[in-house]
Motif scaffolding. Sequence first.
Motif, PDB file in Angstrom:
ATOM      1  N   ARG A  72       8.204   6.097   9.221  1.00 35.75           N
ATOM      2  CA  ARG A  72       7.028   6.414  10.051  1.00 35.75           C
ATOM      3  C   ARG A  72       6.261   5.145  10.408  1.00 35.75           C
ATOM      4  N   ARG A  73       6.085   4.251   9.433  1.00 33.23           N
ATOM      5  CA  ARG A  73       5.349   3.009   9.716  1.00 33.23           C
ATOM      6  C   ARG A  73       6.150   2.127  10.663  1.00 33.23           C
ATOM      7  N   GLY A  74       7.482   2.120  10.505  1.00 33.93           N
ATOM      8  CA  GLY A  74       8.317   1.353  11.417  1.00 33.93           C
ATOM      9  C   GLY A  74       8.242   1.862  12.845  1.00 33.93           C
TER      10      GLY A  74
ATOM     11  N   GLU B  56       0.058   1.310  17.652  1.00 38.79           N
ATOM     12  CA  GLU B  56      -0.604   2.220  16.717  1.00 38.79           C
ATOM     13  C   GLU B  56      -1.691   3.052  17.396  1.00 38.79           C
ATOM     14  N   LEU B  57      -2.308   2.521  18.455  1.00 34.89           N
ATOM     15  CA  LEU B  57      -3.413   3.226  19.110  1.00 34.89           C
ATOM     16  C   LEU B  57      -2.945   4.440  19.896  1.00 34.89           C
ATOM     17  N   THR B  58      -1.639   4.545  20.159  1.00 32.69           N
ATOM     18  CA  THR B  58      -1.137   5.735  20.848  1.00 32.69           C
ATOM     19  C   THR B  58      -1.247   6.978  19.961  1.00 32.69           C
TER      20      THR B  58
ATOM     21  N   LEU C 223       0.817  -1.204   0.000  1.00 34.31           N
ATOM     22  CA  LEU C 223       0.000   0.000   0.000  1.00 34.31           C
ATOM     23  C   LEU C 223       0.857   1.263   0.000  1.00 34.31           C
ATOM     24  N   LEU C 224       1.984   1.226   0.680  1.00 37.10           N
ATOM     25  CA  LEU C 224       2.895   2.374   0.643  1.00 37.10           C
ATOM     26  C   LEU C 224       3.446   2.575  -0.762  1.00 37.10           C
TER      27      LEU C 224
ATOM     28  N   LEU D  41      -0.839   3.135   9.401  1.00 36.76           N
ATOM     29  CA  LEU D  41      -0.778   3.232   7.944  1.00 36.76           C
ATOM     30  C   LEU D  41      -1.784   4.251   7.422  1.00 36.76           C
ATOM     31  N   GLN D  42      -2.974   4.285   8.037  1.00 34.09           N
ATOM     32  CA  GLN D  42      -4.020   5.204   7.566  1.00 34.09           C
ATOM     33  C   GLN D  42      -3.600   6.660   7.714  1.00 34.09           C
ATOM     34  N   HIS D  43      -2.848   6.983   8.777  1.00 33.90           N
ATOM     35  CA  HIS D  43      -2.365   8.350   8.948  1.00 33.90           C
ATOM     36  C   HIS D  43      -1.333   8.700   7.888  1.00 33.90           C
TER      37      HIS D  43
END
Length: 282
Positions: A64-66, A202-204, A29-30, A71-73
């Motif tokens: 950033r993903r790492g 991710e929820l942070t 997706l990236l 991913l949505q952000h």
Amino acid sequence: MKTILETLDSGTQWLEKKGVDDARRNMQLLLCHQLDCSKIQLYTRFDEPMSEESLIPLRGMLKRRGNREPLQHILGTVEFYMRDFYTDSRALIPRPETEELCEIVLKQLSPVAPSKILDMGTGSGVIGITLALEYGSQSKVSCVDISEDALELAQKNITSNGAENCAVQRSNLFEGLDSKYDLIVANLPYVPEVDRSSLAAELTYDPDIALYSGKDGLDIIREFIQKCQSSLEAGGTIALEIGIHQNVEVEKLLANEGFSDIKTFPDLSGIYRFPTARWSGN
């Protein structure tokens, strides 16, 4: 110079080392985002070399993903009920379970378009906008939230999706609302404070105000159930999204406040997640 396939493979391996679930899909997706192509188009281009011009921003997104930024952000959008919505740190990222809530409302709870709908705790606006567009102009939808930041995001999504029968309003639950509604839908915070340390990294990136609600996760839902009757028309219905193992307590709360036709629908995983009820007006 690496090919697209080699870039996909190396990026996937790096994300796996960082503990990212479904790393290959994330990397796909990236790449699709960076190359402005669909996944199918990506497959047909595997042998193409990646230019340095494309690799530089891709490395930034990969970093950033790492760091477990959602991913949505990074992509800036999310698909919800077959439409694209903007999403960022101003509101909770729309989850697939919430699509199930919309499906239950549209197909089982209120198949005939209600005249006035309230989306309480609207966040990015996905529930209210989806209902507004699916029901059509015969329904007027109010998207309400306590967060001005969330309402700005919701308004952006209203505009981008052309939901002209949708409007935003700031309110702390029902304070200042002077209308009565035929249908109130709410995905309110329901995560217990004690679960904070055990949630996915991710929820942070989601706002705390959209997640946590006291010791057992039900503080705001209790207040909502106690106060929503004054904003419901006689015969009006409510539909909620709740967390795992909360359905029995929520059903008791609804019964104690005089609601009838109480039923909790399971999600696709079998978790009883979506309580619904009717207000007789008594």
